[in-house]
Write a protein that holds these residues in place. Structure first.
Motif, PDB file in Angstrom:
ATOM      1  N   GLU A 215       0.811  -1.215   0.000  1.00 15.52           N
ATOM      2  CA  GLU A 215       0.000   0.000   0.000  1.00 15.52           C
ATOM      3  C   GLU A 215       0.845   1.265   0.000  1.00 15.52           C
ATOM      4  O   GLU A 215       0.563   2.225  -0.700  1.00 15.52           O
ATOM      5  N   HIS A 216       1.898   1.285   0.827  1.00 16.17           N
ATOM      6  CA  HIS A 216       2.690   2.510   0.911  1.00 16.17           C
ATOM      7  C   HIS A 216       3.430   2.779  -0.388  1.00 16.17           C
ATOM      8  O   HIS A 216       3.715   3.920  -0.728  1.00 16.17           O
ATOM      9  N   ARG A 218       2.193   1.859  -3.458  1.00  9.92           N
ATOM     10  CA  ARG A 218       1.178   2.289  -4.414  1.00  9.92           C
ATOM     11  C   ARG A 218       0.851   3.763  -4.220  1.00  9.92           C
ATOM     12  O   ARG A 218       0.682   4.512  -5.173  1.00  9.92           O
ATOM     13  N   ALA A 219       0.750   4.174  -2.955  1.00  6.00           N
ATOM     14  CA  ALA A 219       0.286   5.529  -2.665  1.00  6.00           C
ATOM     15  C   ALA A 219       1.238   6.593  -3.198  1.00  6.00           C
ATOM     16  O   ALA A 219       0.835   7.735  -3.415  1.00  6.00           O
ATOM     17  N   THR A 220       2.480   6.243  -3.414  1.00  4.11           N
ATOM     18  CA  THR A 220       3.460   7.235  -3.836  1.00  4.11           C
ATOM     19  C   THR A 220       3.574   7.355  -5.352  1.00  4.11           C
ATOM     20  O   THR A 220       4.276   8.230  -5.833  1.00  4.11           O
ATOM     21  N   ASP A 221       2.890   6.501  -6.103  1.00  3.83           N
ATOM     22  CA  ASP A 221       3.037   6.532  -7.555  1.00  3.83           C
ATOM     23  C   ASP A 221       1.679   6.384  -8.216  1.00  3.83           C
ATOM     24  O   ASP A 221       1.036   5.339  -8.085  1.00  3.83           O
ATOM     25  N   PRO A 222       1.225   7.396  -8.959  1.00  6.69           N
ATOM     26  CA  PRO A 222      -0.111   7.333  -9.565  1.00  6.69           C
ATOM     27  C   PRO A 222      -0.244   6.236 -10.615  1.00  6.69           C
ATOM     28  O   PRO A 222      -1.342   5.686 -10.796  1.00  6.69           O
ATOM     29  N   ARG A 225      -0.677   3.000  -8.729  1.00  6.89           N
ATOM     30  CA  ARG A 225      -1.994   3.032  -8.081  1.00  6.89           C
ATOM     31  C   ARG A 225      -3.106   2.768  -9.104  1.00  6.89           C
ATOM     32  O   ARG A 225      -4.069   2.048  -8.826  1.00  6.89           O
ATOM     33  N   GLN A 228      -3.203  -0.914  -9.865  1.00  8.80           N
ATOM     34  CA  GLN A 228      -3.813  -1.635  -8.742  1.00  8.80           C
ATOM     35  C   GLN A 228      -5.335  -1.526  -8.768  1.00  8.80           C
ATOM     36  O   GLN A 228      -6.054  -2.524  -8.611  1.00  8.80           O
ATOM     37  N   GLN A 229      -5.822  -0.330  -9.002  1.00  9.84           N
ATOM     38  CA  GLN A 229      -7.270  -0.129  -9.022  1.00  9.84           C
ATOM     39  C   GLN A 229      -7.932  -0.887 -10.167  1.00  9.84           C
ATOM     40  O   GLN A 229      -9.005  -1.479 -10.014  1.00  9.84           O
ATOM     41  N   ARG A 262       9.739   1.128  -9.223  1.00 14.62           N
ATOM     42  CA  ARG A 262       9.098   1.347  -7.926  1.00 14.62           C
ATOM     43  C   ARG A 262       9.039   0.082  -7.084  1.00 14.62           C
ATOM     44  O   ARG A 262       9.192   0.144  -5.864  1.00 14.62           O
TER      45      ARG A 262
END
Length: 328
Positions: A215-216, A218-222, A225, A228-229, A262
Protein backbone atom coordinates in the motif's frame (compact mmCIF):
# COMPACT_ATOMS: atom_id res chain seq x y z
CA UNK A 1 33.61 -19.40 15.45
CA UNK A 2 30.56 -17.26 14.66
CA UNK A 3 31.32 -13.55 14.95
CA UNK A 4 28.45 -11.07 15.09
CA UNK A 5 29.49 -7.58 13.95
CA UNK A 6 27.47 -4.88 15.70
CA UNK A 7 27.61 -1.68 13.67
CA UNK A 8 26.38 1.62 15.09
CA UNK A 9 22.58 1.65 14.94
CA UNK A 10 22.30 -2.15 14.95
CA UNK A 11 18.77 -3.47 15.32
CA UNK A 12 18.62 -5.02 18.77
CA UNK A 13 16.00 -7.59 17.83
CA UNK A 14 18.03 -8.96 14.93
CA UNK A 15 21.25 -9.16 16.94
CA UNK A 16 19.47 -10.75 19.90
CA UNK A 17 17.67 -13.29 17.72
CA UNK A 18 20.92 -14.33 16.10
CA UNK A 19 22.62 -14.83 19.45
CA UNK A 20 19.64 -16.78 20.82
CA UNK A 21 19.51 -19.09 17.79
CA UNK A 22 23.19 -19.98 18.15
CA UNK A 23 22.99 -20.33 21.95
CA UNK A 24 19.98 -22.63 21.62
CA UNK A 25 21.69 -24.71 18.94
CA UNK A 26 24.82 -25.05 21.06
CA UNK A 27 22.75 -26.12 24.07
CA UNK A 28 20.72 -28.66 22.14
CA UNK A 29 23.80 -30.06 20.41
CA UNK A 30 25.86 -30.19 23.60
CA UNK A 31 28.48 -28.11 21.82
CA UNK A 32 31.61 -28.03 23.97
CA UNK A 33 33.70 -24.86 24.49
CA UNK A 34 35.77 -24.44 21.39
CA UNK A 35 33.19 -26.25 19.26
CA UNK A 36 31.61 -25.18 15.99
CA UNK A 37 28.88 -23.10 17.63
CA UNK A 38 31.03 -20.74 19.67
CA UNK A 39 30.06 -17.11 19.15
CA UNK A 40 31.08 -13.59 20.05
CA UNK A 41 29.85 -10.04 19.49
CA UNK A 42 32.39 -7.52 18.22
CA UNK A 43 32.44 -3.93 17.03
CA UNK A 44 34.75 -2.16 14.62
CA UNK A 45 36.85 -0.51 17.32
CA UNK A 46 36.26 -2.87 20.26
CA UNK A 47 33.98 -0.41 22.07
CA UNK A 48 30.24 -0.73 22.85
CA UNK A 49 27.94 0.66 20.15
CA UNK A 50 24.58 2.41 20.20
CA UNK A 51 21.63 0.47 18.84
CA UNK A 52 18.99 1.91 16.54
CA UNK A 53 17.07 2.75 19.72
CA UNK A 54 20.22 4.49 21.05
CA UNK A 55 20.74 1.93 23.81
CA UNK A 56 24.29 0.85 24.57
CA UNK A 57 25.18 -2.60 23.20
CA UNK A 58 28.12 -4.35 24.84
CA UNK A 59 30.66 -6.47 22.99
CA UNK A 60 32.48 -9.63 24.05
CA UNK A 61 35.98 -8.46 23.27
CA UNK A 62 37.82 -5.14 23.17
CA UNK A 63 39.73 -6.41 20.14
CA UNK A 64 38.77 -4.32 17.07
CA UNK A 65 37.27 -6.29 14.21
CA UNK A 66 40.27 -5.49 12.03
CA UNK A 67 42.51 -7.41 14.44
CA UNK A 68 40.29 -10.52 14.55
CA UNK A 69 41.78 -13.51 12.74
CA UNK A 70 39.40 -15.28 10.36
CA UNK A 71 39.90 -18.53 8.54
CA UNK A 72 38.09 -21.37 6.80
CA UNK A 73 35.15 -22.51 8.91
CA UNK A 74 34.63 -19.12 10.56
CA UNK A 75 31.47 -17.10 10.00
CA UNK A 76 31.08 -13.31 10.09
CA UNK A 77 27.45 -12.27 10.59
CA UNK A 78 26.24 -8.68 10.14
CA UNK A 79 22.76 -7.82 11.44
CA UNK A 80 21.31 -4.72 9.81
CA UNK A 81 21.66 -1.25 11.28
CA UNK A 82 18.53 0.88 11.40
CA UNK A 83 18.10 2.19 7.83
CA UNK A 84 14.51 1.87 6.64
CA UNK A 85 14.55 4.41 3.80
CA UNK A 86 16.67 5.36 0.80
CA UNK A 87 18.03 8.40 2.63
CA UNK A 88 19.02 6.29 5.63
CA UNK A 89 20.71 3.73 3.38
CA UNK A 90 22.65 6.54 1.68
CA UNK A 91 23.73 7.77 5.10
CA UNK A 92 24.75 4.27 6.18
CA UNK A 93 26.90 3.67 3.10
CA UNK A 94 28.55 7.10 3.39
CA UNK A 95 29.73 6.58 6.97
CA UNK A 96 33.48 6.29 7.54
CA UNK A 97 32.66 3.30 9.78
CA UNK A 98 30.95 1.55 6.86
CA UNK A 99 33.88 2.20 4.52
CA UNK A 100 36.17 0.58 7.11
CA UNK A 101 33.76 -2.32 7.60
CA UNK A 102 33.61 -2.99 3.86
CA UNK A 103 37.37 -3.46 3.68
CA UNK A 104 37.50 -5.71 6.76
CA UNK A 105 34.58 -7.85 5.56
CA UNK A 106 36.34 -8.33 2.23
CA UNK A 107 39.55 -9.40 4.00
CA UNK A 108 37.61 -11.87 6.19
CA UNK A 109 36.11 -13.45 3.07
CA UNK A 110 39.52 -13.58 1.40
CA UNK A 111 40.76 -15.48 4.47
CA UNK A 112 38.15 -18.17 3.91
CA UNK A 113 35.38 -17.01 6.24
CA UNK A 114 31.71 -17.25 5.29
CA UNK A 115 29.98 -13.84 5.42
CA UNK A 116 26.27 -13.40 6.11
CA UNK A 117 24.16 -10.24 6.34
CA UNK A 118 20.51 -9.33 6.78
CA UNK A 119 18.27 -6.31 6.28
CA UNK A 120 20.18 -3.08 5.53
CA UNK A 121 23.51 -4.82 6.18
CA UNK A 122 23.05 -6.51 2.80
CA UNK A 123 23.87 -3.12 1.26
CA UNK A 124 27.14 -3.07 3.23
CA UNK A 125 27.90 -6.61 2.05
CA UNK A 126 27.10 -5.70 -1.56
CA UNK A 127 29.46 -2.71 -1.32
CA UNK A 128 32.33 -5.16 -0.75
CA UNK A 129 31.81 -6.64 -4.21
CA UNK A 130 31.35 -10.12 -2.74
CA UNK A 131 27.82 -10.35 -4.15
CA UNK A 132 28.80 -9.40 -7.68
CA UNK A 133 27.43 -11.94 -10.14
CA UNK A 134 25.50 -13.73 -7.39
CA UNK A 135 21.91 -13.85 -6.20
CA UNK A 136 20.91 -12.07 -2.99
CA UNK A 137 17.91 -10.89 -1.03
CA UNK A 138 17.33 -7.86 1.15
CA UNK A 139 14.58 -6.06 3.02
CA UNK A 140 11.66 -6.34 0.62
CA UNK A 141 10.75 -2.64 0.50
CA UNK A 142 14.38 -1.69 -0.23
CA UNK A 143 14.77 -4.28 -3.01
CA UNK A 144 14.23 -1.80 -5.89
CA UNK A 145 16.89 0.50 -4.42
CA UNK A 146 19.24 -2.47 -3.99
CA UNK A 147 18.72 -3.48 -7.63
CA UNK A 148 19.50 0.06 -8.83
CA UNK A 149 22.60 0.42 -6.68
CA UNK A 150 24.00 -3.04 -7.44
CA UNK A 151 22.86 -4.00 -10.96
CA UNK A 152 25.38 -6.86 -11.09
CA UNK A 153 23.54 -8.67 -8.26
CA UNK A 154 20.41 -10.75 -8.98
CA UNK A 155 17.87 -9.59 -6.39
CA UNK A 156 15.45 -12.26 -5.13
CA UNK A 157 13.23 -9.97 -3.07
CA UNK A 158 10.68 -12.68 -2.27
CA UNK A 159 13.23 -14.93 -0.55
CA UNK A 160 13.86 -14.93 3.19
CA UNK A 161 17.40 -16.26 2.76
CA UNK A 162 19.62 -16.68 -0.29
CA UNK A 163 22.56 -19.01 0.24
CA UNK A 164 25.24 -18.29 -2.36
CA UNK A 165 27.91 -20.46 -0.81
CA UNK A 166 30.55 -18.22 0.73
CA UNK A 167 28.05 -15.38 1.18
CA UNK A 168 24.49 -15.46 2.49
CA UNK A 169 21.85 -12.74 2.65
CA UNK A 170 18.51 -12.44 4.41
CA UNK A 171 15.53 -10.12 4.20
CA UNK A 172 13.95 -7.82 6.78
CA UNK A 173 15.17 -7.67 10.38
CA UNK A 174 13.48 -10.77 11.75
CA UNK A 175 14.62 -12.80 8.75
CA UNK A 176 17.92 -12.68 10.66
CA UNK A 177 16.60 -15.69 12.59
CA UNK A 178 16.16 -17.56 9.29
CA UNK A 179 19.70 -16.57 8.32
CA UNK A 180 21.16 -18.02 11.53
CA UNK A 181 19.06 -21.17 11.21
CA UNK A 182 20.58 -21.63 7.73
CA UNK A 183 24.05 -21.28 9.24
CA UNK A 184 23.20 -23.69 12.06
CA UNK A 185 22.04 -26.21 9.44
CA UNK A 186 25.34 -25.80 7.63
CA UNK A 187 27.43 -26.19 10.81
CA UNK A 188 25.38 -28.70 12.77
CA UNK A 189 23.00 -30.31 10.28
CA UNK A 190 19.42 -29.76 9.16
CA UNK A 191 17.95 -31.79 12.03
CA UNK A 192 19.56 -29.49 14.59
CA UNK A 193 18.27 -26.39 12.78
CA UNK A 194 14.75 -27.85 12.73
CA UNK A 195 15.01 -28.64 16.45
CA UNK A 196 16.11 -25.09 17.21
CA UNK A 197 13.23 -23.68 15.13
CA UNK A 198 10.73 -25.82 17.05
CA UNK A 199 12.29 -24.94 20.40
CA UNK A 200 12.11 -21.20 19.67
CA UNK A 201 8.72 -21.48 17.89
CA UNK A 202 10.09 -20.09 14.64
CA UNK A 203 7.85 -20.91 11.70
CA UNK A 204 9.35 -22.20 8.45
CA UNK A 205 9.27 -19.15 6.17
CA UNK A 206 10.88 -19.48 2.77
CA UNK A 207 9.33 -16.31 1.37
CA UNK A 208 8.88 -12.66 2.31
CA UNK A 209 5.99 -12.37 -0.13
CA UNK A 210 3.18 -12.78 2.35
CA UNK A 211 4.69 -9.93 4.41
CA UNK A 212 4.93 -7.56 1.45
CA UNK A 213 2.40 -4.84 2.16
CA UNK A 214 2.45 -2.74 -1.01
CA UNK A 215 0.00 0.00 0.00
CA UNK A 216 2.69 2.51 0.91
CA UNK A 217 4.40 1.91 -2.44
CA UNK A 218 1.18 2.29 -4.41
CA UNK A 219 0.29 5.53 -2.67
CA UNK A 220 3.46 7.23 -3.84
CA UNK A 221 3.04 6.53 -7.55
CA UNK A 222 -0.11 7.33 -9.56
CA UNK A 223 0.77 4.86 -12.33
CA UNK A 224 1.15 1.96 -9.91
CA UNK A 225 -1.99 3.03 -8.08
CA UNK A 226 -3.97 3.11 -11.34
CA UNK A 227 -2.85 -0.40 -12.20
CA UNK A 228 -3.81 -1.64 -8.74
CA UNK A 229 -7.27 -0.13 -9.02
CA UNK A 230 -7.84 -1.58 -12.49
CA UNK A 231 -6.71 -5.06 -11.45
CA UNK A 232 -8.94 -5.06 -8.37
CA UNK A 233 -11.89 -3.92 -10.50
CA UNK A 234 -11.29 -6.78 -12.96
CA UNK A 235 -9.97 -9.57 -10.77
CA UNK A 236 -11.96 -12.32 -12.42
CA UNK A 237 -10.52 -11.91 -15.93
CA UNK A 238 -7.18 -11.81 -17.70
CA UNK A 239 -5.60 -8.41 -18.37
CA UNK A 240 -3.07 -7.60 -21.07
CA UNK A 241 -0.14 -5.24 -20.65
CA UNK A 242 -1.72 -2.90 -23.21
CA UNK A 243 -4.94 -2.72 -21.21
CA UNK A 244 -3.07 -2.00 -18.00
CA UNK A 245 -1.06 0.71 -19.74
CA UNK A 246 -4.26 2.34 -21.04
CA UNK A 247 -5.72 2.27 -17.53
CA UNK A 248 -2.61 4.07 -16.24
CA UNK A 249 -2.52 6.47 -19.23
CA UNK A 250 1.05 5.54 -20.17
CA UNK A 251 2.72 3.42 -22.82
CA UNK A 252 3.34 -0.29 -22.11
CA UNK A 253 7.07 0.42 -22.07
CA UNK A 254 6.69 3.24 -19.55
CA UNK A 255 4.41 1.09 -17.42
CA UNK A 256 6.93 -1.73 -17.29
CA UNK A 257 9.74 0.66 -16.39
CA UNK A 258 7.75 2.45 -13.67
CA UNK A 259 6.65 -0.75 -11.97
CA UNK A 260 10.16 -2.20 -12.19
CA UNK A 261 11.66 1.00 -10.73
CA UNK A 262 9.10 1.35 -7.93
CA UNK A 263 8.53 -2.30 -6.98
CA UNK A 264 11.43 -4.24 -8.46
CA UNK A 265 9.12 -6.63 -10.35
CA UNK A 266 7.52 -6.90 -13.78
CA UNK A 267 3.90 -5.83 -14.39
CA UNK A 268 2.93 -9.51 -14.66
CA UNK A 269 4.47 -10.30 -11.28
CA UNK A 270 2.78 -7.29 -9.71
CA UNK A 271 -0.61 -8.44 -11.04
CA UNK A 272 0.05 -11.91 -9.63
CA UNK A 273 0.81 -10.38 -6.23
CA UNK A 274 -2.40 -8.39 -6.27
CA UNK A 275 -4.42 -11.47 -7.22
CA UNK A 276 -2.67 -13.62 -4.62
CA UNK A 277 -3.22 -10.94 -1.98
CA UNK A 278 -6.94 -10.92 -2.67
CA UNK A 279 -6.98 -14.71 -2.67
CA UNK A 280 -5.35 -14.75 0.76
CA UNK A 281 -8.07 -12.41 2.03
CA UNK A 282 -10.81 -14.65 0.64
CA UNK A 283 -9.17 -17.77 2.06
CA UNK A 284 -9.18 -16.30 5.56
CA UNK A 285 -12.57 -14.55 5.48
CA UNK A 286 -14.83 -16.91 3.48
CA UNK A 287 -15.62 -20.61 3.21
CA UNK A 288 -15.40 -20.66 -0.57
CA UNK A 289 -13.44 -23.58 -2.00
CA UNK A 290 -9.88 -23.04 -3.20
CA UNK A 291 -11.01 -23.70 -6.78
CA UNK A 292 -13.79 -21.10 -6.51
CA UNK A 293 -11.38 -18.54 -5.08
CA UNK A 294 -8.92 -19.27 -7.90
CA UNK A 295 -11.60 -18.36 -10.43
CA UNK A 296 -12.67 -15.29 -8.48
CA UNK A 297 -9.16 -13.82 -8.65
CA UNK A 298 -8.61 -14.58 -12.33
CA UNK A 299 -7.13 -18.07 -12.55
CA UNK A 300 -9.11 -20.47 -14.77
CA UNK A 301 -6.70 -23.29 -13.91
CA UNK A 302 -6.81 -24.10 -10.16
CA UNK A 303 -3.55 -26.05 -10.39
CA UNK A 304 -1.76 -23.02 -11.87
CA UNK A 305 -3.28 -20.85 -9.13
CA UNK A 306 -1.91 -23.18 -6.44
CA UNK A 307 1.57 -23.07 -7.97
CA UNK A 308 1.56 -19.28 -8.24
CA UNK A 309 0.09 -18.86 -4.75
CA UNK A 310 2.78 -21.05 -3.22
CA UNK A 311 5.53 -19.26 -5.12
CA UNK A 312 4.40 -15.90 -3.80
CA UNK A 313 3.51 -16.83 -0.22
CA UNK A 314 5.69 -19.80 0.59
CA UNK A 315 2.68 -21.94 1.53
CA UNK A 316 -0.35 -23.61 -0.03
CA UNK A 317 -3.80 -21.99 -0.04
CA UNK A 318 -4.98 -24.69 2.38
CA UNK A 319 -2.08 -23.91 4.74
CA UNK A 320 -3.05 -20.23 4.73
CA UNK A 321 -6.63 -21.10 5.63
CA UNK A 322 -5.54 -23.55 8.35
CA UNK A 323 -3.06 -21.10 9.87
CA UNK A 324 -5.70 -18.36 9.99
CA UNK A 325 -8.22 -20.73 11.63
CA UNK A 326 -5.70 -21.81 14.27
CA UNK A 327 -4.91 -18.20 15.18
CA UNK A 328 -8.54 -17.30 15.93
Amino acid sequence: MITHLALDGVLEGALGLGIDVVDTAAGLAGDIPGGLLRQRVVSLDGSPVRSGGRRLIGVDTETPLGSVEFGTGDVLVIPGPSAASEARVDELLARLETVRAVEIIRRAADSGATVAASCSATFVLAATGLLSGRAATTTWWLAPLFARRFPDVTVCADRMVVDSGEVLTAGAAFAHADLLLTLVARLGGGALAEQVARYLVLDARMSQSRYMVLEHLRATDPVVRAVQQHVHANLNRQLSLDELARAAAVSPRTLARRIRDRLGVSPTEYVHRLRVGQAATLLTTTRESVDAIAGAVGYADPAAFRRIYRRHTGETPTATRTRAAEST
